[in-house]
Scaffold this motif. Structure first.
Motif, PDB file in Angstrom:
ATOM      1  N   LEU A 126       0.843  -1.196   0.000  1.00 55.39           N
ATOM      2  CA  LEU A 126       0.000   0.000   0.000  1.00 55.39           C
ATOM      3  C   LEU A 126       0.874   1.240   0.000  1.00 55.39           C
ATOM      4  O   LEU A 126       1.670   1.448   0.917  1.00 55.39           O
ATOM      5  N   GLY A 127       0.718   2.077  -1.026  1.00 49.90           N
ATOM      6  CA  GLY A 127       1.461   3.324  -1.093  1.00 49.90           C
ATOM      7  C   GLY A 127       0.570   4.534  -1.068  1.00 49.90           C
ATOM      8  O   GLY A 127       0.943   5.584  -0.547  1.00 49.90           O
ATOM      9  N   ALA A 128      -0.644   4.411  -1.598  1.00 57.46           N
ATOM     10  CA  ALA A 128      -1.573   5.542  -1.664  1.00 57.46           C
ATOM     11  C   ALA A 128      -2.087   5.876  -0.271  1.00 57.46           C
ATOM     12  O   ALA A 128      -2.447   4.978   0.499  1.00 57.46           O
ATOM     13  N   PRO A 129      -2.145   7.165   0.079  1.00 48.24           N
ATOM     14  CA  PRO A 129      -2.627   7.557   1.415  1.00 48.24           C
ATOM     15  C   PRO A 129      -4.016   6.999   1.732  1.00 48.24           C
ATOM     16  O   PRO A 129      -4.274   6.572   2.864  1.00 48.24           O
ATOM     17  N   ALA A 130      -4.933   7.015   0.761  1.00 48.86           N
ATOM     18  CA  ALA A 130      -6.287   6.532   1.017  1.00 48.86           C
ATOM     19  C   ALA A 130      -6.274   5.048   1.380  1.00 48.86           C
ATOM     20  O   ALA A 130      -7.004   4.610   2.273  1.00 48.86           O
ATOM     21  N   ASP A 131      -5.450   4.257   0.693  1.00 49.70           N
ATOM     22  CA  ASP A 131      -5.368   2.824   0.994  1.00 49.70           C
ATOM     23  C   ASP A 131      -4.765   2.594   2.375  1.00 49.70           C
ATOM     24  O   ASP A 131      -5.174   1.680   3.104  1.00 49.70           O
ATOM     25  N   ARG A 132      -3.785   3.413   2.749  1.00 50.06           N
ATOM     26  CA  ARG A 132      -3.170   3.256   4.068  1.00 50.06           C
ATOM     27  C   ARG A 132      -4.156   3.626   5.170  1.00 50.06           C
ATOM     28  O   ARG A 132      -4.137   3.043   6.256  1.00 50.06           O
ATOM     29  N   GLN A 133      -5.051   4.573   4.891  1.00 42.45           N
ATOM     30  CA  GLN A 133      -6.085   4.913   5.872  1.00 42.45           C
ATOM     31  C   GLN A 133      -7.058   3.750   6.046  1.00 42.45           C
ATOM     32  O   GLN A 133      -7.519   3.473   7.153  1.00 42.45           O
ATOM     33  N   VAL A 134      -7.370   3.068   4.948  1.00 45.39           N
ATOM     34  CA  VAL A 134      -8.228   1.885   5.042  1.00 45.39           C
ATOM     35  C   VAL A 134      -7.572   0.844   5.937  1.00 45.39           C
ATOM     36  O   VAL A 134      -8.223   0.224   6.788  1.00 45.39           O
TER      37      VAL A 134
END
Length: 329
Positions: A126-134
């Motif tokens: 996971l690199g995208a901020p939105a995915d890391r928030q998930v």
């Protein structure tokens, strides 16, 4: 089209700096074992948008980008998703699989699923901020304190044929759906199924030459022939479906690309290749010397079933019509 350009995914199959075992993960910053099962990850992972999702075994790797497709347990019918940036993962809920989170060293997070031996077999990067928030919303469950559970590989003696399994395979071969056949590969890494294949009937399963795989994939790619690609590991398998766009050969590594998906197979790891004729859902099953299933190349439901079966019928058989003995399970 066949070319010789190197593939990052193929290189990953041959050897990677990514943590490959539980011990490797423990040495990485941000390591934390997650007390959740694979079903929880698969559910929350439907919200990922730009994750790199990979499954690998001793000889094959499959990768896709985006998020998980709809939840698919092994007790449900097989579904192959064509939605862009959705990755199919079929899994057996009863298989003990543990998850860990770690920092990937590039500002992103990784989630690794490791098997009974502590080897990483499934990974989400996971690199995208939105995915890391998930991922952060997943929280921390109750982490098991015991060692990973033992393998469910049957402990048959050398050259012992599993007669009960053979009878079961013969009885349900024509009535079981494709999902049930693929579930055989989630148990004992497919060893019991491999041991049964020489005994289910010559019109149901027969060997072909593994050496034809690069030319077979190239032929299918050049003509836009779609196929399903499955890579199993302990208790799970990742899938992709559709026509292949490019085929790359680097030494003994064959890599096929299609959109955001990649499939790689190490030819040197293949001990035997079988065609399994399951109604109209014919498929090629690839096994290593231990009888573990490395990969499956199956029928694409959007294609002509008769053309696909004719293509598999044309693949050359070994010089000796007699199948090699099944490896000890």
């Amino acid at each position: 089209m066949l070319n010789n350009a190197p593939s990052p995914t193929a290189c990953c199959l041959a050897g990677s700096a990514l943590p490959d075992t539980l011990d490797d993960l423990r040495a990485v910053s941000g390591f934390a074992e997650l007390g959740h099962d694979l079903e929880t990850l698969a559910l929350i992972g439907t919200q990922f948008e730009n994750a790199l999702i990979t499954t690998r075994n001793a000889g094959a790797l499959i990768a896709g980008r985006g998020g998980y497709a709809a939840l698919q347990r092994s007790d449900a019918p097989l579904r192959l998703t064509r939605a862009p940036r959705r990755v199919d993962l079929r899994f057996c809920p009863a298989t003990p699989i543990r998850l860990a989170r770690y920092a990937d060293g590039n500002g992103g997070d990784g989630i690794a699923a490791f098997d009974h031996s502590g080897r990483v077999q499934h990974r989400v990067q996971l690199g995208a901020p939105a995915d890391r928030q998930v991922l952060c919303s997943l929280g921390q469950g109750a982490v098991a304190s015991s060692a990973p559970a033992a393998s469910d590989t049957p402990n048959h003696g050398q050259n012992v044929i599993p007669l009960a399994a053979i009878r079961r395979a013969r009885d349900i071969w024509n009535t079981a759906d494709l999902g049930a056949h693929l579930n055989d590969l989630l148990r004992s890494c497919g060893r019991e199924r491999r041991a049964c294949l020489p005994h289910v009937g010559v019109n149901r399963a027969w060997q072909i030459l593994p050496d034809v795989l690069p030319s077979f994939l190239t032929y299918a790619s050049d003509r836009g022939i779609g196929m399903a690609r499955f890579v199993p590991a302990a208790g799970l398998m990742q899938a992709d479906v559709g026509p292949l766009e490019t085929i790359t050969l680097v030494g003994q590594l064959v890599t096929a690309r299609a959109g955001a998906g990649t499939f790689s197979i190490d030819l040197s790891a293949i001990d035997s290749a079988w065609v399994a004729a399951i109604g109209r859902f014919w498929q090629i099953e690839l096994y290593d010397a231990q009888g573990d299933c490395l990969a499956v190349l199956g029928y694409d439901p959007s294609q002509n079933a008769g053309h696909w079966s004719d293509l598999l019928c044309s693949l050359p058989k070994p010089a000796s019509r007699a199948a090699r003995p099944a490896p000890k399970a």
